[in-house]
Design a protein around this motif. Structure first.
Motif, PDB file in Angstrom:
ATOM      1  N   UNK A 106       0.866  -1.175   0.000  1.00 46.03           N
ATOM      2  CA  UNK A 106       0.000   0.000   0.000  1.00 46.03           C
ATOM      3  C   UNK A 106       0.902   1.224   0.000  1.00 46.03           C
ATOM      4  N   UNK A 107       0.656   2.140  -0.933  1.00 46.33           N
ATOM      5  CA  UNK A 107       1.470   3.347  -1.032  1.00 46.33           C
ATOM      6  C   UNK A 107       0.588   4.582  -1.099  1.00 46.33           C
ATOM      7  N   UNK A 108       0.970   5.608  -0.342  1.00 44.85           N
ATOM      8  CA  UNK A 108       0.317   6.909  -0.440  1.00 44.85           C
ATOM      9  C   UNK A 108       0.821   7.603  -1.702  1.00 44.85           C
ATOM     10  N   UNK A 109       0.109   8.631  -2.125  1.00 42.89           N
ATOM     11  CA  UNK A 109       0.549   9.397  -3.299  1.00 42.89           C
ATOM     12  C   UNK A 109       1.959   9.942  -3.056  1.00 42.89           C
ATOM     13  N   UNK A 110       2.821   9.777  -4.037  1.00 45.86           N
ATOM     14  CA  UNK A 110       4.192  10.277  -3.952  1.00 45.86           C
ATOM     15  C   UNK A 110       5.166   9.295  -3.331  1.00 45.86           C
ATOM     16  N   UNK A 111       4.686   8.188  -2.793  1.00 42.75           N
ATOM     17  CA  UNK A 111       5.585   7.208  -2.180  1.00 42.75           C
ATOM     18  C   UNK A 111       6.064   6.198  -3.208  1.00 42.75           C
ATOM     19  N   UNK A 112       7.211   5.577  -2.901  1.00 41.81           N
ATOM     20  CA  UNK A 112       7.706   4.458  -3.695  1.00 41.81           C
ATOM     21  C   UNK A 112       8.282   3.422  -2.736  1.00 41.81           C
ATOM     22  N   UNK A 113       8.470   2.231  -3.258  1.00 37.48           N
ATOM     23  CA  UNK A 113       8.985   1.135  -2.442  1.00 37.48           C
ATOM     24  C   UNK A 113       9.757   0.179  -3.332  1.00 37.48           C
ATOM     25  N   UNK A 114      10.866  -0.319  -2.819  1.00 35.13           N
ATOM     26  CA  UNK A 114      11.634  -1.352  -3.498  1.00 35.13           C
ATOM     27  C   UNK A 114      11.505  -2.627  -2.655  1.00 35.13           C
ATOM     28  N   UNK A 115      10.976  -3.666  -3.263  1.00 36.90           N
ATOM     29  CA  UNK A 115      10.655  -4.908  -2.559  1.00 36.90           C
ATOM     30  C   UNK A 115      11.633  -5.993  -2.989  1.00 36.90           C
ATOM     31  N   UNK A 116      12.423  -6.544  -2.060  1.00 39.08           N
ATOM     32  CA  UNK A 116      13.282  -7.673  -2.419  1.00 39.08           C
ATOM     33  C   UNK A 116      12.421  -8.930  -2.582  1.00 39.08           C
ATOM     34  N   UNK A 117      12.656  -9.664  -3.655  1.00 42.19           N
ATOM     35  CA  UNK A 117      11.895 -10.895  -3.887  1.00 42.19           C
ATOM     36  C   UNK A 117      12.867 -12.027  -4.193  1.00 42.19           C
ATOM     37  N   UNK A 118      12.573 -13.176  -3.646  1.00 45.27           N
ATOM     38  CA  UNK A 118      13.343 -14.388  -3.937  1.00 45.27           C
ATOM     39  C   UNK A 118      12.429 -15.327  -4.703  1.00 45.27           C
ATOM     40  N   UNK A 119      12.865 -15.734  -5.878  1.00 42.12           N
ATOM     41  CA  UNK A 119      12.074 -16.590  -6.753  1.00 42.12           C
ATOM     42  C   UNK A 119      12.816 -17.878  -7.033  1.00 42.12           C
ATOM     43  N   UNK A 120      12.062 -18.892  -7.391  1.00 44.91           N
ATOM     44  CA  UNK A 120      12.663 -20.116  -7.925  1.00 44.91           C
ATOM     45  C   UNK A 120      11.687 -20.683  -8.951  1.00 44.91           C
ATOM     46  N   UNK A 121      12.241 -21.311  -9.946  1.00 43.17           N
ATOM     47  CA  UNK A 121      11.435 -21.900 -11.013  1.00 43.17           C
ATOM     48  C   UNK A 121      11.510 -23.411 -10.852  1.00 43.17           C
ATOM     49  N   UNK A 122      10.366 -24.067 -10.789  1.00 42.68           N
ATOM     50  CA  UNK A 122      10.336 -25.478 -10.383  1.00 42.68           C
ATOM     51  C   UNK A 122      10.905 -26.496 -11.373  1.00 42.68           C
ATOM     52  N   UNK A 123      11.008 -26.148 -12.646  1.00 42.28           N
ATOM     53  CA  UNK A 123      11.443 -27.150 -13.630  1.00 42.28           C
ATOM     54  C   UNK A 123      12.365 -26.521 -14.659  1.00 42.28           C
ATOM     55  N   UNK A 124      13.225 -27.317 -15.269  1.00 39.57           N
ATOM     56  CA  UNK A 124      14.084 -26.791 -16.347  1.00 39.57           C
ATOM     57  C   UNK A 124      13.229 -26.328 -17.525  1.00 39.57           C
ATOM     58  N   UNK A 125      13.621 -25.204 -18.116  1.00 39.62           N
ATOM     59  CA  UNK A 125      12.910 -24.636 -19.267  1.00 39.62           C
ATOM     60  C   UNK A 125      13.885 -23.833 -20.114  1.00 39.62           C
ATOM     61  N   UNK A 126      13.748 -23.943 -21.404  1.00 41.60           N
ATOM     62  CA  UNK A 126      14.475 -23.035 -22.302  1.00 41.60           C
ATOM     63  C   UNK A 126      13.547 -21.863 -22.568  1.00 41.60           C
ATOM     64  N   UNK A 127      14.066 -20.665 -22.551  1.00 46.49           N
ATOM     65  CA  UNK A 127      13.281 -19.455 -22.794  1.00 46.49           C
ATOM     66  C   UNK A 127      12.086 -19.310 -21.850  1.00 46.49           C
ATOM     67  N   UNK A 128      12.351 -19.477 -20.570  1.00 52.21           N
ATOM     68  CA  UNK A 128      11.309 -19.220 -19.578  1.00 52.21           C
ATOM     69  C   UNK A 128      11.044 -17.722 -19.558  1.00 52.21           C
ATOM     70  N   UNK A 129       9.804 -17.376 -19.450  1.00 50.81           N
ATOM     71  CA  UNK A 129       9.404 -15.968 -19.471  1.00 50.81           C
ATOM     72  C   UNK A 129       8.778 -15.617 -18.125  1.00 50.81           C
ATOM     73  N   UNK A 130       9.520 -14.886 -17.314  1.00 51.80           N
ATOM     74  CA  UNK A 130       8.959 -14.389 -16.065  1.00 51.80           C
ATOM     75  C   UNK A 130       8.163 -13.136 -16.388  1.00 51.80           C
ATOM     76  N   UNK A 131       6.893 -13.148 -16.052  1.00 52.44           N
ATOM     77  CA  UNK A 131       6.009 -12.022 -16.333  1.00 52.44           C
ATOM     78  C   UNK A 131       5.618 -11.390 -14.995  1.00 52.44           C
ATOM     79  N   UNK A 132       5.824 -10.085 -14.896  1.00 52.15           N
ATOM     80  CA  UNK A 132       5.495  -9.332 -13.691  1.00 52.15           C
ATOM     81  C   UNK A 132       4.302  -8.440 -14.032  1.00 52.15           C
ATOM     82  N   UNK A 133       3.184  -8.644 -13.343  1.00 53.07           N
ATOM     83  CA  UNK A 133       1.972  -7.870 -13.609  1.00 53.07           C
ATOM     84  C   UNK A 133       1.619  -7.007 -12.401  1.00 53.07           C
ATOM     85  N   UNK A 134       1.142  -5.794 -12.680  1.00 52.98           N
ATOM     86  CA  UNK A 134       0.655  -4.906 -11.620  1.00 52.98           C
ATOM     87  C   UNK A 134      -0.872  -4.908 -11.632  1.00 52.98           C
TER      88      UNK A 134
END
Length: 160
Positions: A106-134
């Motif tokens: 949750x952000x008030x007007x004019x605020x910003x935030x940097x969020x550290x995220x740790x991800x892992x992908x469960x299976x081997x893939x060629x050309x995996x596409x991580x999609x980030x949606x807001x």
């Protein structure tokens, strides 16, 4: 005659200045072009510092940057989805792909935030596409796709 002309010019300048001052007071605090900013940063918190290859089931760190310039408090939901070359997404249609992580802020007007995220992908893939949606919560407290998305291409290899 000169006195009347000087008085008329002075009066015109005062009127123009008054209109300008009143309009500035009236428009103060309004956001002319509201927007939300969204970015993905690499492990060193820099643009372009992204991994090219990761191991399946091994955690790697990225950062999500979110900024609110909407003129009101915003509740953001950030989905990370796992797609491929055939996963369709645009500004009006979110990706139909499995969600591998969800982050909320949750952000008030004019605020910003940097969020550290740790991800892992469960299976081997060629050309995996991580999609980030807001997504946002709308006035009815219903999640709504906000039309902002990013992607990161990776190769996911099997552990040795």
């Amino acid at each position: 005659m000169i006195d009347e002309e000087v008085a008329a010019v002075t009066l015109a300048i005062i009127i123009v200045a008054s209109v300008f001052a009143v309009s500035q007071a009236f428009l103060a605090g309004r956001v002319v072009e509201p927007f939300s900013a969204f970015g993905v940063l690499g492990a060193k918190m820099k643009i372009g510092d992204y991994p090219k290859t990761v191991l399946a089931n091994e955690s790697f760190r990225l950062y999500l940057y979110v900024e609110n310039q909407e003129g009101r408090v915003m509740y953001y939901i950030l989905y990370v989805k796992l797609g491929d070359n055939f996963t369709f997404i645009n500004e009006t249609i979110p990706a139909e792909a499995p969600v591998i992580a969800t982050f909320e802020t949750i952000l008030a007007h004019g605020q910003n935030k940097t969020i550290p995220i740790d991800l892992s992908i469960p299976k081997p893939m060629a050309n995996a596409r991580l999609i980030f949606e807001m997504w946002i919560l709308d006035e009815n407290l219903t999640p709504k796709y906000h039309g902002r998305w990013l992607q990161l291409w990776l190769n996911v290899t099997a552990p040795p």
